[in-house]
Every structure is written in structure tokens, then in C-alpha cells.
Enzyme design. Sequence first.
Site, PDB file in Angstrom:
ATOM      1  N   VAL A 137      35.343  35.233  33.451  1.00 23.13           N
ATOM      2  CA  VAL A 137      35.059  33.893  32.921  1.00 23.13           C
ATOM      3  C   VAL A 137      35.381  32.822  33.966  1.00 23.13           C
ATOM      4  O   VAL A 137      35.356  31.642  33.668  1.00 23.13           O
ATOM      5  CB  VAL A 137      35.862  33.643  31.615  1.00 23.13           C
ATOM      6  CG1 VAL A 137      35.457  34.637  30.541  1.00 23.13           C
ATOM      7  CG2 VAL A 137      37.378  33.702  31.867  1.00 23.13           C
ATOM      8  N   ASP A 138      35.667  33.260  35.218  1.00 19.42           N
ATOM      9  CA  ASP A 138      36.163  32.322  36.237  1.00 19.42           C
ATOM     10  C   ASP A 138      35.072  31.564  36.993  1.00 19.42           C
ATOM     11  O   ASP A 138      35.362  30.638  37.756  1.00 19.42           O
ATOM     12  CB  ASP A 138      37.059  33.071  37.243  1.00 19.42           C
ATOM     13  CG  ASP A 138      36.369  34.294  37.879  1.00 19.42           C
ATOM     14  OD1 ASP A 138      35.145  34.257  38.094  1.00 19.42           O
ATOM     15  OD2 ASP A 138      37.078  35.282  38.164  1.00 19.42           O
ATOM     16  N   HIS A 148      31.217  37.474  28.909  1.00 20.33           N
ATOM     17  CA  HIS A 148      32.379  37.053  28.117  1.00 20.33           C
ATOM     18  C   HIS A 148      32.582  35.538  28.124  1.00 20.33           C
ATOM     19  O   HIS A 148      33.638  35.059  27.734  1.00 20.33           O
ATOM     20  CB  HIS A 148      33.640  37.779  28.594  1.00 20.33           C
ATOM     21  CG  HIS A 148      33.601  39.258  28.333  1.00 20.33           C
ATOM     22  ND1 HIS A 148      34.473  40.162  28.905  1.00 20.33           N
ATOM     23  CD2 HIS A 148      32.781  39.997  27.542  1.00 20.33           C
ATOM     24  CE1 HIS A 148      34.188  41.390  28.480  1.00 20.33           C
ATOM     25  NE2 HIS A 148      33.163  41.315  27.664  1.00 20.33           N
ATOM     26  N   GLY A 162      35.537  46.652  40.235  1.00 16.67           N
ATOM     27  CA  GLY A 162      36.748  46.040  39.699  1.00 16.67           C
ATOM     28  C   GLY A 162      36.808  45.905  38.196  1.00 16.67           C
ATOM     29  O   GLY A 162      37.313  44.898  37.700  1.00 16.67           O
ATOM     30  N   THR A 163      36.329  46.917  37.475  1.00 20.34           N
ATOM     31  CA  THR A 163      36.537  46.890  36.031  1.00 20.34           C
ATOM     32  C   THR A 163      37.186  48.193  35.584  1.00 20.34           C
ATOM     33  O   THR A 163      36.888  49.260  36.133  1.00 20.34           O
ATOM     34  CB  THR A 163      35.229  46.640  35.238  1.00 20.34           C
ATOM     35  OG1 THR A 163      35.537  46.691  33.837  1.00 20.34           O
ATOM     36  CG2 THR A 163      34.131  47.632  35.554  1.00 20.34           C
ATOM     37  N   SER A 164      38.081  48.083  34.581  1.00 20.01           N
ATOM     38  CA  SER A 164      38.749  49.277  34.059  1.00 20.01           C
ATOM     39  C   SER A 164      37.795  50.117  33.217  1.00 20.01           C
ATOM     40  O   SER A 164      38.122  51.247  32.862  1.00 20.01           O
ATOM     41  CB  SER A 164      39.973  48.871  33.234  1.00 20.01           C
ATOM     42  OG  SER A 164      39.572  48.009  32.184  1.00 20.01           O
TER      43      SER A 164
HETATM   44  P1  OAD Z   1      41.023  45.003  33.709  1.00 15.45           P
HETATM   45  O1  OAD Z   1      42.262  44.224  33.984  1.00 15.45           O
HETATM   46  O2  OAD Z   1      40.987  45.849  32.489  1.00 15.45           O
HETATM   47  O3  OAD Z   1      40.722  45.966  34.945  1.00 15.45           O
HETATM   48  C1  OAD Z   1      40.729  45.498  36.260  1.00 15.45           C
HETATM   49  C2  OAD Z   1      40.299  46.636  37.167  1.00 15.45           C
HETATM   50  O4  OAD Z   1      40.220  46.135  38.478  1.00 15.45           O
HETATM   51  C3  OAD Z   1      41.266  47.819  37.183  1.00 15.45           C
HETATM   52  O5  OAD Z   1      40.533  49.026  37.011  1.00 15.45           O
HETATM   53  C4  OAD Z   1      41.880  47.760  38.590  1.00 15.45           C
HETATM   54  O6  OAD Z   1      42.158  49.058  39.133  1.00 15.45           O
HETATM   55  C5  OAD Z   1      40.771  47.095  39.369  1.00 15.45           C
HETATM   56  N1  OAD Z   1      41.226  46.356  40.550  1.00 15.45           N
HETATM   57  C6  OAD Z   1      42.429  45.762  40.786  1.00 15.45           C
HETATM   58  N2  OAD Z   1      42.426  45.160  41.978  1.00 15.45           N
HETATM   59  C7  OAD Z   1      41.196  45.351  42.526  1.00 15.45           C
HETATM   60  C8  OAD Z   1      40.587  44.971  43.746  1.00 15.45           C
HETATM   61  N3  OAD Z   1      41.232  44.223  44.655  1.00 15.45           N
HETATM   62  N4  OAD Z   1      39.312  45.361  43.968  1.00 15.45           N
HETATM   63  C9  OAD Z   1      38.636  46.103  43.054  1.00 15.45           C
HETATM   64  N5  OAD Z   1      39.172  46.494  41.889  1.00 15.45           N
HETATM   65  C10 OAD Z   1      40.433  46.136  41.624  1.00 15.45           C
HETATM   66  O7  OAD Z   1      39.800  43.970  33.757  1.00 15.45           O
HETATM   67  P2  OAD Z   1      38.330  44.128  33.154  1.00 15.45           P
HETATM   68  O8  OAD Z   1      37.847  45.519  33.286  1.00 15.45           O
HETATM   69  O9  OAD Z   1      37.522  43.062  33.766  1.00 15.45           O
HETATM   70  O10 OAD Z   1      37.642  40.308  28.101  1.00 15.45           O
HETATM   71  O11 OAD Z   1      38.583  43.799  31.633  1.00 15.45           O
HETATM   72  C11 OAD Z   1      37.485  43.711  30.774  1.00 15.45           C
HETATM   73  C12 OAD Z   1      37.733  42.665  29.732  1.00 15.45           C
HETATM   74  O12 OAD Z   1      38.989  42.911  29.093  1.00 15.45           O
HETATM   75  C13 OAD Z   1      37.891  41.268  30.263  1.00 15.45           C
HETATM   76  O13 OAD Z   1      36.650  40.627  30.530  1.00 15.45           O
HETATM   77  C14 OAD Z   1      38.602  40.583  29.125  1.00 15.45           C
HETATM   78  C15 OAD Z   1      39.566  41.663  28.669  1.00 15.45           C
HETATM   79  O14 OAD Z   1      39.696  41.783  27.288  1.00 15.45           O
HETATM   80  C16 OAD Z   1      37.711  39.144  27.431  1.00 15.45           C
HETATM   81  O15 OAD Z   1      38.566  38.319  27.643  1.00 15.45           O
HETATM   82  C17 OAD Z   1      36.647  38.973  26.407  1.00 15.45           C
END
Ligand code: OAD
Length: 271
Positions: free
Chosen positions: A113-114, A143, A215-217
Site C-alpha cells: 500500500v506504499d 490491497h 518478496g511475499t510470504s
Molecule cells: P509478509 O510480511 O507476509 O512477507 C514478506 C516476505 O518478504 C517474506 O517472505 C520475507 O522472507 C520476504 N523478504 C524479506 N526481506 C526481503 C527482501 N529484502 N527481498 C525480498 N524478499 C524479502 O508480507 P506480504 O506477503 O506482502 O495485507 O503480506 C501479504 C499481506 O499480508 C499484506 O499485503 C498485508 C498483510 O495482511 C493487508 O494489509 C491487506
Amino acid sequence: MHPAEHAINDGRALITQARRIAILTGAGVSKESGIPTFRDAGGLWRTYSPQELANPDAFARDPALVWAWYDMRRQKMAPCDPNPAHLAIARCQLFNASQGKEGKAIHVITQNVDGLHALALNRVQGFPDDAPLDPALAPLELHGNIYRIRCTGCGARRVDRGPIDSSSVAALPHCRLCGALERPDIVWFGEMLPEGPLQGSIAASSDADLALVVGTSGLVQPAASLPLLTRQRGGHIIEVNPQATPLSREATVVIPMAAGAAVPKLLKASD
Ligand code: OAD
């Protein structure tokens, strides 16, 4: 050669062959811009309970508390710049768009959302930060956007990057059209995703011959399933993430590196 360098080379080969690429990003792509992720150590959900803050009931119960949390996040994000990963993605989009029919179709789908993908597009072109984007290049924000505010009454939306006064309910932002309380235009737990970006993301992912996931979990639906739409149609998945995720086993190439180091190298081949 280091295994990660091999993976980059394999990924570049897939990118060179691809004609239609759907890039799905999560909080990890913005981590090197200084924005905390949600679930990593020190992530936002480790510090604050989403149940308390990011849901419609919490806003109905205590809108000033919810706004105070978003104001804090807005202020933390405001000085953050796009990092080399955002900039490489933007350059790749612009280069391919400039090639007309010869270029690849590149869609950016983000859970963030940034607003940093949009900012990167303007910065790369030397435009003002708030210049309107070419709709064909604009990221599909699944989102919402933390700088967009939506009226809880009439649904009118506006962009506002300024501080929010959350000292009382009366001081919170109210709609200039109908007077109702306004809220962040963010998808909260239990809410539907915005129809336009969702349908656009499904179409782009179904049509793509390559999904680049950065970069998504991979834990939050429906975003986490979008790369599978690409794979079901015979396409490949490349994942960039220092940690393994549920998507890793679906990927043709896994690059266990930070986005800022890996993505510019990966996309260089198509510059
Ligand atoms: P998460 O915090 O769940 O996951 C972040 C991912 O980024 C993890 O798998 C890390 O290993 C990885 N990561 C960390 N540092 C990194 C780097 N420098 N380069 C690449 N990857 C890296 O975040 P999201 O998957 O985005 O929704 O979470 C999904 C949604 O959960 C968000 O949009 C939010 C939350 O609920 C809402 O707010 C609606």
C-alpha cells in the site's frame, strides 16, 4: 559460481523467452526502502495485532485509534524512496512499453500500500512524484493505497499525503462532499478486494507466460494464488525471496536473495 548466481542466470533465460510477465510483489520488495514487512522478525504484525487495528469492527469501535496507527505508518513511509528493485521493474516496464508490439507485456501486481512502484515509474522518467501514471503501466494495487482516503458514506476517494489529526473523532478526516467520516482506502481483514485491480490481476496472471514473484510470504489469498494461474496455463514462476515460502515448490526458479540485489540483475537482460 554461487548457486544464487546460477539461479539468476536461469531466471534471466526465462525472462528473455517470456512475452507476457506478471510481476507480483509483497512487503519484501519494499524492505530495503526501510518499510517493515508484516510477518518477519520485527514485522508490523509482530508489533501490532491486526485483529485490533486492520478490520472494519475496530474502525467502528475506535476510529481515532485506527487512524492513529495509519498516520504513524504514513509518516514512516513518507520519506521512503523506491529501491533498486522498484526502479528496475519500472525501467523494464517503460523499456518494453517503448518497443510497441515487439515489447513484452509487463503487469505489476502489488499487495503493498506504499505506492513505491508508482513513484518509481515517475522517478525513472524524471516526472514529479505525483504525476498521473499511464494506466497501461500503473501497478494493480490489490490491497489499496495508504495515501488514498475513502468516504464511509458516499465512497468518494481522494489522495492526501499529509498528517492526520487523530486527537478526537471530530478532528479525523471527514468527507468534503457528504460530511461522513473518512477511512484509509486499504483492504482490511474480512473485506473484499477492489474489483478493478482484482480482475486486472487475474486476467494478467492467467494470460502471462511468466510470473515473477518478489518478496511475499505467499500466505494471503487471493494474491498468493495468482502465480498459480500462470503455471496452470503452462507458464513458469520465478521467486525472489531470501526465505522459502509455499510458492517456492511451485517455482521453476527460486532466487534466495534480497530483492534489491536480485531484481536489477534479473531484469537487466530485457533492458
Ligand atoms: P509478509 O510480511 O507476509 O512477507 C514478506 C516476505 O518478504 C517474506 O517472505 C520475507 O522472507 C520476504 N523478504 C524479506 N526481506 C526481503 C527482501 N529484502 N527481498 C525480498 N524478499 C524479502 O508480507 P506480504 O506477503 O506482502 O495485507 O503480506 C501479504 C499481506 O499480508 C499484506 O499485503 C498485508 C498483510 O495482511 C493487508 O494489509 C491487506
